[in-house]
Scaffold this motif. Sequence first.
Motif, PDB file in Angstrom:
ATOM      1  N   GLU A  35     -59.946  58.674  24.990  1.00 24.72           N
ATOM      2  CA  GLU A  35     -59.080  59.048  23.879  1.00 24.72           C
ATOM      3  C   GLU A  35     -57.851  59.810  24.373  1.00 24.72           C
ATOM      4  N   GLU A  36     -58.045  60.672  25.361  1.00 20.01           N
ATOM      5  CA  GLU A  36     -56.916  61.442  25.885  1.00 20.01           C
ATOM      6  C   GLU A  36     -55.924  60.559  26.622  1.00 20.01           C
ATOM      7  N   ASN A  37     -56.422  59.584  27.395  1.00 24.79           N
ATOM      8  CA  ASN A  37     -55.556  58.727  28.217  1.00 24.79           C
ATOM      9  C   ASN A  37     -55.139  57.449  27.513  1.00 24.79           C
ATOM     10  N   SER A  38     -55.674  57.210  26.302  1.00 24.67           N
ATOM     11  CA  SER A  38     -55.342  55.997  25.524  1.00 24.67           C
ATOM     12  C   SER A  38     -55.652  54.736  26.317  1.00 24.67           C
ATOM     13  N   ARG A  39     -56.720  54.728  27.055  1.00 22.36           N
ATOM     14  CA  ARG A  39     -57.188  53.549  27.782  1.00 22.36           C
ATOM     15  C   ARG A  39     -58.682  53.681  28.011  1.00 22.36           C
TER      16      ARG A  39
END
Length: 883
Positions: free
Chosen positions: A376-380
Amino acid sequence: MALDLDREGRVGCAYYVVMDEALFIEEDMVMGGVEVVSTILLRVQPTTIIIPNRAPQDLVELLEKDAQGLDDTQAQGSYILRHLSAAEFDYDAAKEALVGVDLEPLNKPEAVEIYCPEGESVGCIGSSSHGKLIRLAETININSHASVGCAGAVLNDLDRRRAVKDFAPGAEENPLFQIKSLKMNTPMDVMLVSADSLVSLQILRSELHPSHQVQSSKLSEPRVKQGLSIFGLLQGLACTAEGKLKLRQMLFLPSTNISILMERQRALAALLCPENREAVREIQKLLKKIKNIRPQLSHVRKGVDRIRGQLSIRIGVYKTLLRFSMVSVQLKEVMLPLSRDSGPGIFSRIHDELNSESLLAVGEIILRTFDFKLSEENSRTEILGGASAKLDMLKENHTDILEMLPNVKMSVASRVPKWAAQHIQDCIMFPGQGFLLGVTLNPDTGEGVYDGENNDDWEMAFINEDLIYYKTNAMRELDEQLGDPASDVARADEELEVILRLSAVVLEHESAIIHASKLFGELDSLVALALAAEKYSWVRPQMTTSNVIDIKDGRHPLQEMLVESFIPNDCIVAGGRGSSGNLDQNCIPTKSKYEATEPSMVILTGPNNSGKSIYMRQVAIIVYLAHIGSYVPAVRATIGVTDRILTRIATQETALDDESAFLIDVKQAAFTLNFATRRSLILADEFGKGTTMEAGAGILAAYLAHFLNLDEERPKVLVGTHFHELLEHVILKPGNGLAYAHMEVRLNLDADDAEDQITYLYKLRPGPGQGSLGILCAELNGVEKEVLDRADYFVQLMETGIHFEEALKRRTAEEEEEDGRLREAEAVARQFLATDIPESGDANLCDIRSMLDDILRTGYADRDGDTEAYTDMDMNMDVVSDI
């Protein structure tokens, strides 16, 4: 969906559900007609409909109403309508196509193989195809010719879709439009309810969405919302998509199987038990956490790919699967006490059939694969350590290189001139470009303050804020030695392999997940019914095979929500006992007396707006709810198994129809005549009102007499009418299965205010009513008094036996007096025009006055011969003077 309708009214239907990868075939419905087609459309809600080009015009017109068109006005239809060649619906070709469907039940090894010449049909006895045909007949009724032909048309259409998909650029490896199961829907143990009945009883009622923007959008989804209806009432109490779907199926397929209905009632009783209240609350809380699992499995089934170097799979899919697996196990534990107390039913099936091991295995492997927080933090998609040894090694190498980069920067800085060393600011490893050296940017030149010397080939890569990055020989040496670790991590095939292995494990347990979802959908639907029973004070009906309806203080579940106080009413009717004259073997003995003493038909009369229609609808809705296993709005109810609810209530007119309201009513009535059995419930409200009074009363009398003359095969009938001639002329006598009733009103005709002259009590009373009181009802609704007085005058004349046309010719005393004055004036005018007035030189004023006086006398005398009545010379002379 494929539909076919022949000249005899036989309806065939087959449809394919993409999400389930299942082909459904309906039993042929004899004498079904377009009414049955309407019901199928409401139940299935297809996105594409195919029909043969020989389809009858009434079927084409019905389907074209809601089909998408080429123009903007019809581009937002509910489905796409396509016309195919009649050959696509060929029965023999369809059988061969069905035999060729690759299903496990049809692929069992043959004990004996008998040679069949090439090109021989599937009917070749002893052949492998013939064996498959025999096994196919165990799954479907191959004698349903129309529906089997429709199945062939669906299979042909799926073949075309697969061919287009295979040749499309970028086609996926996973095959689409495959058939994993073949099912046949039979009308056995299912109550038949026409589309007209579903709308008339407000079982289903859609209306335009209140938002104009939503209405005018170009989206493919229907821009409607569920209005005030039974489905809308219950749907809002369900928590899951599968539960709402199950509720819809229950409402569109009411059961006549008492065992199924009793099982559902036992489940509702357990859910409503005060001792289980906390468990029910916990069940609701857990059900709200469950999302629709079928689309998630579809995403998993499609596999993964890379878009711009990143995995295209959405991490939310696996998060949903993880939550589903955990909640499933918790639900099984919460329902353990219910499964012990309620006996066989949904709770026991969840306890026995829910595969906790498979669900936990799915949840565990998902937990060990993904780092949801980091993703969720890195959007991947981020893979946890330990999921793949190779991927862990690549990540470790990447980390070591990142720690090495400051030393590389210092090494490069030590080899450049001292003045330039301070401008060597950074050394990075950039995916796709390898190692790069960052130098301070000179804003005046747009280049680095230092860009190499001594033939050192510095090549600019990009500028980032106040730094400019170069590819140098030293960086190229690092590229050759270490490669591109950042890109290796971003594009590692191992990352794909991890998710593909995870997908394979999930799909191994797909059947367990789908079965659990179905069980929870059924549970959710029953919880919704239990919540409705508790919220609206519904009671458990007693189901019986005796052909009776016995309701104590029944209520209309929708109408009572719109009024301050609702008046409940009773209903007792009993249909025929069958041609044998005996009750069913399994009927409840205590209820057998109904069929001998109670009427099978009740004719309701009374004023407009007195509650007749609401009463009939509430009886039908109570019977309907009882046949989905629900509790009902009443104090007590005994409901006999009812195979059909047929109505002639609402006239569904549209501008697209060229049929009159009366013709539509007659067609609906004909449908009830063709389909009614002794276990049917028929509602007819004001049938015959669309034609003359005499013809309408005659048609209604013949319609009702038909059912009464069926004797032991007569159905249960409720009729609302204003044709009081049925009783006044003794057309239908009370007794012998027929009873009259009315909705009670109190009259006080001496009251000055019209609203005080009539009081509606909405209570059912035996016997015929006092009349329709139409004039009084019109006065209550604002019709002017002069119009009402005229109407009352006509009614009084007609009640004395005078025809309506003769009543129009009759005049009141005031009208006769006014008519006399007009005739007098006409006679004077004619006499004046016929008189020769002399010229001014030939006569004096006195002679002219005398002449005019004679005209007046003669004109009045010609009227009635009475000259004395008109000798008022002063009046006449005044008239002459004025002239």
